[in-house]
Design a protein around this motif. Structure first.
Motif, PDB file in Angstrom:
ATOM      1  N   PHE A 106      -1.258   2.851   1.411  1.00  0.00           N
ATOM      2  CA  PHE A 106      -0.944   3.822   0.355  1.00  0.00           C
ATOM      3  C   PHE A 106      -1.871   3.676  -0.849  1.00  0.00           C
ATOM      4  N   GLY A 107      -2.807   2.709  -0.783  1.00  0.00           N
ATOM      5  CA  GLY A 107      -3.767   2.538  -1.875  1.00  0.00           C
ATOM      6  C   GLY A 107      -4.973   3.432  -1.677  1.00  0.00           C
ATOM      7  N   ALA A 108      -5.916   3.313  -2.590  1.00  0.00           N
ATOM      8  CA  ALA A 108      -7.067   4.233  -2.579  1.00  0.00           C
ATOM      9  C   ALA A 108      -8.175   3.774  -1.647  1.00  0.00           C
ATOM     10  N   ASP A 109      -8.209   2.495  -1.269  1.00  0.00           N
ATOM     11  CA  ASP A 109      -9.414   1.970  -0.631  1.00  0.00           C
ATOM     12  C   ASP A 109      -9.256   1.578   0.832  1.00  0.00           C
ATOM     13  N   ASP A 110      -8.069   1.775   1.417  1.00  0.00           N
ATOM     14  CA  ASP A 110      -7.856   1.378   2.813  1.00  0.00           C
ATOM     15  C   ASP A 110      -8.141   2.572   3.730  1.00  0.00           C
TER      16      ASP A 110
END
Ligand SMILES: Cc1ncc(COP(=O)(O)O)c(C=O)c1O
Length: 415
Positions: free
Chosen positions: A36-40
């Motif tokens: 749910f993060g920006a970088d995964d």
């Protein structure tokens, strides 16, 4: 044929595997949080991303020469979301007047209700006409590379030059040309959209659309206009889409903050069907274009035919642009007008045996349609006249049948 498939090829399957699943398992608590993060880059839910869909996106981005592509559930979904990523209430869209009727109605009716006004350019060959139509709040310019149904080609480089001088991105619908015949990004377009329901798939069994990001427009040079892309956004830890995606800032914004919220996600099965079609795109489109030229030339000589709108014909007003932009073939959807008007069109369409009466195009089967009584019924007689859609005008989409068989069918049908 080969681009993109490695994404979905973890088990060495030669054909593109279909990941027909709503969601993807998280190994543990932390992985769920990371997704749910920006970088995964991992997958979580098919509305956000899917390996089959992503493979097809990479394939189309490679064909168009873009940095990223986003696949959607239809061509209309692609056009709507591509433009809604750029436009908000109070902004204006500038479009060529000669475009697909569904796009035109979307702009003039649905966008208008959202407070997005549309200006139209009729004389699309005139840089001054585009220049004059630009207003301080114009935020996107839209045109079709080969307009539906008149083949009144767009001089993409000319429009791109005007657009960029005013800090506006150019969006080109490349449905009729396909990247096999023309790559608009090479001529200055910034974003390309397609109905993948047509030539990209080619088999007439699926609906789909795609938005390709050229990665060329400098959003950061126009932060006051495109803050939704350049400024820190929710969920990006104080960063903007340019910070996380570089040149692919527009498509990152489209993929994360526009498409999943409006929700026109394609089924992975549809993505697979589109990819199956693309494997034979070059063969089909070359053959269809060559046959269309033969049929158009035959129609041009027919005594009952008043005019043929095909840019491949030397006498066509857009032939110079065809030579510049479409040297390998001029596409296979075109119109011709019968001297006998609506009644002649009616009897021709009723008598065809090989052509299919249908409102699709880009199919391997040849299709025939009377725009004035079908796709263009919302237009008044005056508007039809202004658009050059007469009562005797018939649209053809040439398939992969033999040219001789198609000509024989038209010959007996026109009478
Ligand atoms: C040029 C063009 N763009 C977009 C569309 C819309 O595509 P779809 O039917 O996949 O929504 C069409 C449909 O005919 C079209 O001709």
């Amino acid at each position: 044929m080969h681009a993109g498939t490695a994404v979905a090829d973890a088990n060495q399957s030669r054909a593109l595997p279909i990941h027909l699943t709503a969601g993807f398992v998280f190994d543990d608590f932390d992985q769920a949080a990371a997704r749910f993060g920006a970088d995964d880059p991992g997958f979580s839910y098919t509305r956000i991303g899917n390996p089959t869909t992503e493979a097809v996106e990479r394939l189309i981005a490679a064909l168009e020469g873009g940095v990223e592509a986003v696949l959607l559930s239809s061509g209309q979904a692609a056009i709507a979301t591509a433009l809604l990523a750029l436009l908000g209430g109070g902004d204006r869209l500038l479009t060529a007047a000669s475009i697909y009727e569904g796009s035109r109605s979307l702009f003039l009716e649905n966008f208008a209700r959202l407070g997005i006004a549309t200006d139209e350019v009729v004389d699309t060959r005139s840089a001054q006409a585009w220049e004059r139509a630009i207003r301080p709040t114009t935020r996107a310019i839209f045109a079709e590379s080969i307009p539906n149904p008149r083949n009144d080609l767009t001089d993409i480089a000319l429009v791109a030059e005007v657009a960029h001088r005013h800090g506006i991105p150019l969006v080109i619908d490349n449905t009729f040309a396909t990247p096999y015949l023309l790559r608009p990004l090479e001529h200055g377009a910034d974003i390309v959209v397609h109905s993948a329901s047509k030539f990209l798939s080619g088999h007439g069994t699926v609906l789909g659309g795609v938005v390709v990001d050229g990665g060329t427009f400098d959003w950061s040079a126009h932060r006051d206009r495109f803050g939704q892309i350049t400024e820190p956004a929710p969920g990006l830890d104080g960063r903007g889409y340019g910070d996380i995606a570089g040149r692919a800032a527009y498509s990152a914004y489209l993929r994360r903050a526009v498409v999943p919220r409006f929700g026109p996600t394609p089924s992975p099965f549809s993505a697979f069907l589109i990819q199956q079609g693309i494997e034979t795109l070059s063969l089909r489109v070359q053959r269809q274009s060559d046959t269309a030229l033969t049929v158009a030339r035959w129609l041009e000589e027919h005594p009952e035919v008043q005019s043929v709108d095909y840019s491949g014909i030397a006498t066509n007003a857009y032939h110079d642009l065809a030579r510049r932009y479409l040297p390998h073939g001029q596409g296979s959807v075109f119109s011709f007008t019968l001297r006998g008007g609506r009644e002649a069109a009616r009897s021709t369409i009723n008598r065809v045996q090989l052509f299919t009466r249908m409102t699709n195009l880009g199919d391997v089967r040849s299709l025939i349609l009377h725009p004035a009584s079908t796709t263009h019924t919302l237009r008044s007689p005056e508007q039809l006249k202004a658009a050059g859609i007469g009562q005797g005008l018939i649209r053809l989409s040439i398939g992969v049948e033999d040219a001789d068989d198609l000509i024989a069918d038209l010959e007996q049908a026109i009478g």
